[in-house]
Design an enzyme around this catalytic site. Structure first.
Site, PDB file in Angstrom:
ATOM      1  N   ASP A  15       2.669  -2.947   1.857  1.00  0.00           N
ATOM      2  CA  ASP A  15       3.963  -1.414   1.986  1.00  0.00           C
ATOM      3  C   ASP A  15       4.096  -0.493   0.430  1.00  0.00           C
ATOM      4  O   ASP A  15       4.901  -0.101  -0.309  1.00  0.00           O
ATOM      5  CB  ASP A  15       4.849  -2.266   1.388  1.00  0.00           C
ATOM      6  CG  ASP A  15       5.120  -4.252   2.544  1.00  0.00           C
ATOM      7  OD1 ASP A  15       4.519  -4.373   3.851  1.00  0.00           O
ATOM      8  OD2 ASP A  15       4.736  -5.078   1.658  1.00  0.00           O
ATOM      9  N   GLU A 197      10.189  -3.043  11.614  1.00  0.00           N
ATOM     10  CA  GLU A 197      10.724  -2.544  10.442  1.00  0.00           C
ATOM     11  C   GLU A 197       9.933  -1.767  10.285  1.00  0.00           C
ATOM     12  O   GLU A 197       9.054  -0.988  10.417  1.00  0.00           O
ATOM     13  CB  GLU A 197       9.946  -4.660   9.368  1.00  0.00           C
ATOM     14  CG  GLU A 197       8.744  -4.502  10.095  1.00  0.00           C
ATOM     15  CD  GLU A 197       8.622  -5.712   9.218  1.00  0.00           C
ATOM     16  OE1 GLU A 197       9.150  -6.687   9.362  1.00  0.00           O
ATOM     17  OE2 GLU A 197       7.047  -5.921   9.253  1.00  0.00           O
TER      18      GLU A 197
END
Length: 324
Positions: A15, A197
């Protein structure tokens, strides 16, 4: 265009978020394998981030909320203050539920966020209480917007998370109601898990491009995209157009699997737009993919199509070798 960066950029940081500040530094953060803290590092060049000194700016609580599974920190600079958005789960003993994340914000008023004081601004309330994560923010036409992923079984019973947008009153408070922009519905968004997401914003050529990640976090993980005109009503779902196919996905030829949860930055000279993302370089996973630490941060140069849309290409081959 041949990629000018030697991937991977930073190992074992999923991420990834790279923000280039006005001081000339690239600030980097991402999920650490232990999911227990938030760290920052900075460097003048992207390829110097791997060896840059790391600074822990926040640690998880011992119990209660913000005590488990600290995911996807993302750093921003708004109104002369630093903000980090992240997701955290409450204590498992209290809830009995592992994946029960909510979204939180911390703030730093100091010039140097690596050594400055960070203050908790609390949870971002979205209007309903469910699994929520992966917030990002952006400014457009004098307004501040919040984009995130959250579960709503009333929208799609099979979905673990959809993409929403809202206007903000300040960097930790929403002003408007949440507006649904995308839910997992296409075949490439619903492999093993129904997921939308990790939204990220790229502005160029009079357009706003919103990328997001879809499907399970193994080799099926990929990036989709929404787009809107920069002067349109961004809180109107009809302003956004969804790509029918993923814009960035696994490259079996280059041995890069499950690219996703991206952010955007620019090259050192400011002339090139860059895609920042994580990927694995092997297929054989044992157990839950989230427990595998080897999602490495990587960078690709973005090319631009004649119609003004971005072309992300494919994940490039590994050039660097790191000991893990």
């Amino acid at each position: 265009m041949e990629n000018i960066y030697r991937n991977p950029i930073v190992i074992q940081r999923a991420d990834p978020c790279i923000y280039k500040h006005t001081d000339g530094y690239y600030y980097f953060t991402g999920s650490v394998p232990e999911f227990d803290l938030i760290e920052l590092r900075r460097a003048r060049k992207i390829e110097e981030l791997q060896d840059a000194e790391t600074f822990v700016v926040w640690r998880k609580h011992e119990e209660g909320e913000m005590s488990q599974l600290i995911w996807a920190p993302e750093i921003h600079y708004i109104n002369n203050k630093w903000y980090i958005y992240f997701a955290a789960a409450p204590d498992r003993v209290v809830t009995g539920i592992t994946f029960n994340h909510k979204m939180y914000v911390i703030e730093c008023e100091d010039k140097n966020p690596l050594i400055g004081k960070w203050v908790e601004k609390g949870r971002v309330e979205t209007g309903w209480d469910s699994f929520a994560l992966d917030a990002t923010i952006f400014e457009q036409n004098g307004k501040l917007y919040y984009v995130w992923a959250q579960e709503d079984v009333n929208i799609e019973p099979n979905s673990h998370s959809n993409i929403y947008i809202a206007e903000m009153e300040n960097p930790w408070t929403l002003k408007s109601k949440a507006v649904l922009l995308s839910k997992p519905e296409l075949d490439w968004e619903t492999k093993l898990y129904w997921v939308n997401e990790g939204p990220a914003i790229l502005k160029k050529n009079g357009k706003i491009f919103l990328t997001y990640s879809a499907s399970a976090t193994d080799e099926n993980y990929c990036i989709g995209m929404l787009s809107a005109d920069e002067n349109s009503d961004l809180l109107n779902p009809k302003s956004w157009r969804k790509s029918s196919k993923p814009v960035f996905k696994t490259s079996y030829e280059n041995k890069q699997y499950g690219p996703g949860h991206n952010s955007f930055t620019v090259s050192e000279d400011g002339k090139l737009d860059l895609l920042v993302y994580h990927c694995r370089n092997y297929l054989e996973l044992k157990g839950d993919p989230l427990s595998d630490p080897n999602r490495h941060a990587r960078v690709e140069v973005i090319e631009w199509n004649e119609d003004g849309t971005p072309s992300f290409g494919v994940p490039s081959k590994d050039i660097k070798e790191f000991k893990v």
